[in-house]
Design a protein around this motif. Structure first.
Motif, PDB file in Angstrom:
ATOM      1  N   ASP A 127       4.124  14.630 -11.439  1.00 24.18           N
ATOM      2  CA  ASP A 127       4.566  14.759 -12.822  1.00 24.18           C
ATOM      3  C   ASP A 127       3.456  15.307 -13.713  1.00 24.18           C
ATOM      4  O   ASP A 127       3.707  16.120 -14.599  1.00 24.18           O
ATOM      5  CB  ASP A 127       5.068  13.416 -13.361  1.00 24.18           C
ATOM      6  N   TRP A 128       2.232  14.879 -13.490  1.00 24.11           N
ATOM      7  CA  TRP A 128       1.108  15.382 -14.276  1.00 24.11           C
ATOM      8  C   TRP A 128       0.936  16.886 -14.063  1.00 24.11           C
ATOM      9  O   TRP A 128       0.777  17.641 -15.017  1.00 24.11           O
ATOM     10  CB  TRP A 128      -0.174  14.646 -13.898  1.00 24.11           C
ATOM     11  N   VAL A 129       0.985  17.317 -12.822  1.00 25.58           N
ATOM     12  CA  VAL A 129       0.859  18.745 -12.505  1.00 25.58           C
ATOM     13  C   VAL A 129       1.992  19.531 -13.150  1.00 25.58           C
ATOM     14  O   VAL A 129       1.764  20.584 -13.750  1.00 25.58           O
ATOM     15  CB  VAL A 129       0.836  18.967 -10.975  1.00 25.58           C
ATOM     16  N   GLN A 143       0.830  -1.201   0.000  1.00 28.86           N
ATOM     17  CA  GLN A 143       0.000   0.000   0.000  1.00 28.86           C
ATOM     18  C   GLN A 143       0.871   1.261   0.000  1.00 28.86           C
ATOM     19  O   GLN A 143       0.585   2.222  -0.722  1.00 28.86           O
ATOM     20  CB  GLN A 143      -0.925   0.006   1.209  1.00 28.86           C
ATOM     21  N   THR A 144       1.934   1.254   0.771  1.00 25.58           N
ATOM     22  CA  THR A 144       2.844   2.399   0.807  1.00 25.58           C
ATOM     23  C   THR A 144       3.490   2.622  -0.553  1.00 25.58           C
ATOM     24  O   THR A 144       3.581   3.763  -1.025  1.00 25.58           O
ATOM     25  CB  THR A 144       3.925   2.188   1.879  1.00 25.58           C
ATOM     26  N   ALA A 145       3.920   1.549  -1.196  1.00 26.00           N
ATOM     27  CA  ALA A 145       4.538   1.666  -2.517  1.00 26.00           C
ATOM     28  C   ALA A 145       3.540   2.199  -3.543  1.00 26.00           C
ATOM     29  O   ALA A 145       3.887   3.031  -4.384  1.00 26.00           O
ATOM     30  CB  ALA A 145       5.086   0.319  -2.959  1.00 26.00           C
ATOM     31  N   GLN A 146       2.296   1.739  -3.474  1.00 23.82           N
ATOM     32  CA  GLN A 146       1.271   2.217  -4.398  1.00 23.82           C
ATOM     33  C   GLN A 146       0.974   3.697  -4.174  1.00 23.82           C
ATOM     34  O   GLN A 146       0.802   4.458  -5.132  1.00 23.82           O
ATOM     35  CB  GLN A 146      -0.005   1.393  -4.251  1.00 23.82           C
ATOM     36  N   GLU A 147       0.911   4.113  -2.920  1.00 21.59           N
ATOM     37  CA  GLU A 147       0.662   5.525  -2.620  1.00 21.59           C
ATOM     38  C   GLU A 147       1.819   6.403  -3.103  1.00 21.59           C
ATOM     39  O   GLU A 147       1.595   7.500  -3.626  1.00 21.59           O
ATOM     40  CB  GLU A 147       0.428   5.711  -1.126  1.00 21.59           C
ATOM     41  N   ASP A 148       3.061   5.933  -2.926  1.00 22.43           N
ATOM     42  CA  ASP A 148       4.222   6.692  -3.402  1.00 22.43           C
ATOM     43  C   ASP A 148       4.201   6.828  -4.917  1.00 22.43           C
ATOM     44  O   ASP A 148       4.480   7.907  -5.455  1.00 22.43           O
ATOM     45  CB  ASP A 148       5.525   6.023  -2.957  1.00 22.43           C
ATOM     46  N   ALA A 149       3.878   5.751  -5.615  1.00 20.26           N
ATOM     47  CA  ALA A 149       3.814   5.786  -7.081  1.00 20.26           C
ATOM     48  C   ALA A 149       2.715   6.734  -7.551  1.00 20.26           C
ATOM     49  O   ALA A 149       2.905   7.498  -8.513  1.00 20.26           O
ATOM     50  CB  ALA A 149       3.585   4.386  -7.632  1.00 20.26           C
ATOM     51  N   ALA A 150       1.569   6.714  -6.885  1.00 19.70           N
ATOM     52  CA  ALA A 150       0.469   7.611  -7.258  1.00 19.70           C
ATOM     53  C   ALA A 150       0.856   9.067  -7.006  1.00 19.70           C
ATOM     54  O   ALA A 150       0.534   9.949  -7.810  1.00 19.70           O
ATOM     55  CB  ALA A 150      -0.787   7.254  -6.476  1.00 19.70           C
ATOM     56  N   ALA A 151       1.558   9.336  -5.919  1.00 20.22           N
ATOM     57  CA  ALA A 151       1.982  10.706  -5.618  1.00 20.22           C
ATOM     58  C   ALA A 151       2.973  11.212  -6.664  1.00 20.22           C
ATOM     59  O   ALA A 151       2.874  12.358  -7.118  1.00 20.22           O
ATOM     60  CB  ALA A 151       2.605  10.770  -4.221  1.00 20.22           C
ATOM     61  N   LEU A 152       3.917  10.372  -7.066  1.00 22.44           N
ATOM     62  CA  LEU A 152       4.882  10.781  -8.093  1.00 22.44           C
ATOM     63  C   LEU A 152       4.194  11.024  -9.433  1.00 22.44           C
ATOM     64  O   LEU A 152       4.506  11.990 -10.137  1.00 22.44           O
ATOM     65  CB  LEU A 152       5.971   9.718  -8.248  1.00 22.44           C
ATOM     66  N   CYS A 200       4.020  23.538 -16.720  1.00 23.98           N
ATOM     67  CA  CYS A 200       5.148  23.923 -17.585  1.00 23.98           C
ATOM     68  C   CYS A 200       4.810  23.826 -19.070  1.00 23.98           C
ATOM     69  O   CYS A 200       5.641  24.156 -19.911  1.00 23.98           O
ATOM     70  CB  CYS A 200       6.361  23.050 -17.271  1.00 23.98           C
ATOM     71  N   GLU A 201       3.613  23.409 -19.383  1.00 21.67           N
ATOM     72  CA  GLU A 201       3.120  23.339 -20.758  1.00 21.67           C
ATOM     73  C   GLU A 201       4.054  22.564 -21.687  1.00 21.67           C
ATOM     74  O   GLU A 201       4.366  22.988 -22.795  1.00 21.67           O
ATOM     75  CB  GLU A 201       2.880  24.744 -21.303  1.00 21.67           C
ATOM     76  N   GLY A 202       4.537  21.435 -21.230  1.00 25.62           N
ATOM     77  CA  GLY A 202       5.362  20.565 -22.058  1.00 25.62           C
ATOM     78  C   GLY A 202       6.853  20.854 -22.014  1.00 25.62           C
ATOM     79  O   GLY A 202       7.640  20.095 -22.573  1.00 25.62           O
TER      80      GLY A 202
END
Length: 76
Positions: free
Chosen positions: A48-50, A35-44, A55-57
């Motif tokens: 990156d999406w934000v 669960q911790t690994a999944q939460e870390d991956a989702a946060a990263l 930065c508009e690409g």
């Protein structure tokens, strides 16, 4: 009962108890780590999406948890 049979009965009881305890402890530790690994991956992925949106690409870099730097290089 002789002393040897008492010893064998106690050893068997302790071994079964230990195995039962390990059966209950291991999945909980594994599920917590997963669960911790999944939460870390989702946060990263979210960060990156934000950064890509803000930065508009353009190339970007996170200096710390709250500081995003968009570089001026041309868009790919």
């Amino acid at each position: 009962m002789t002393a040897a049979s008492w010893f064998a009965a106690i050893a068997l009881t302790l071994a079964l108890g230990w195995l039962a305890a390990m059966d209950h402890i291991a999945p909980d530790a594994t599920s917590t780590a997963l669960q911790t690994a999944q939460e870390d991956a989702a946060a990263l992925a979210s960060r990156d999406w934000v950064a890509r949106q803000v930065c508009e690409g353009r190339p970007f870099e996170w200096l710390d948890d709250k500081t995003l730097v968009c570089h001026r290089e041309a868009r790919p």
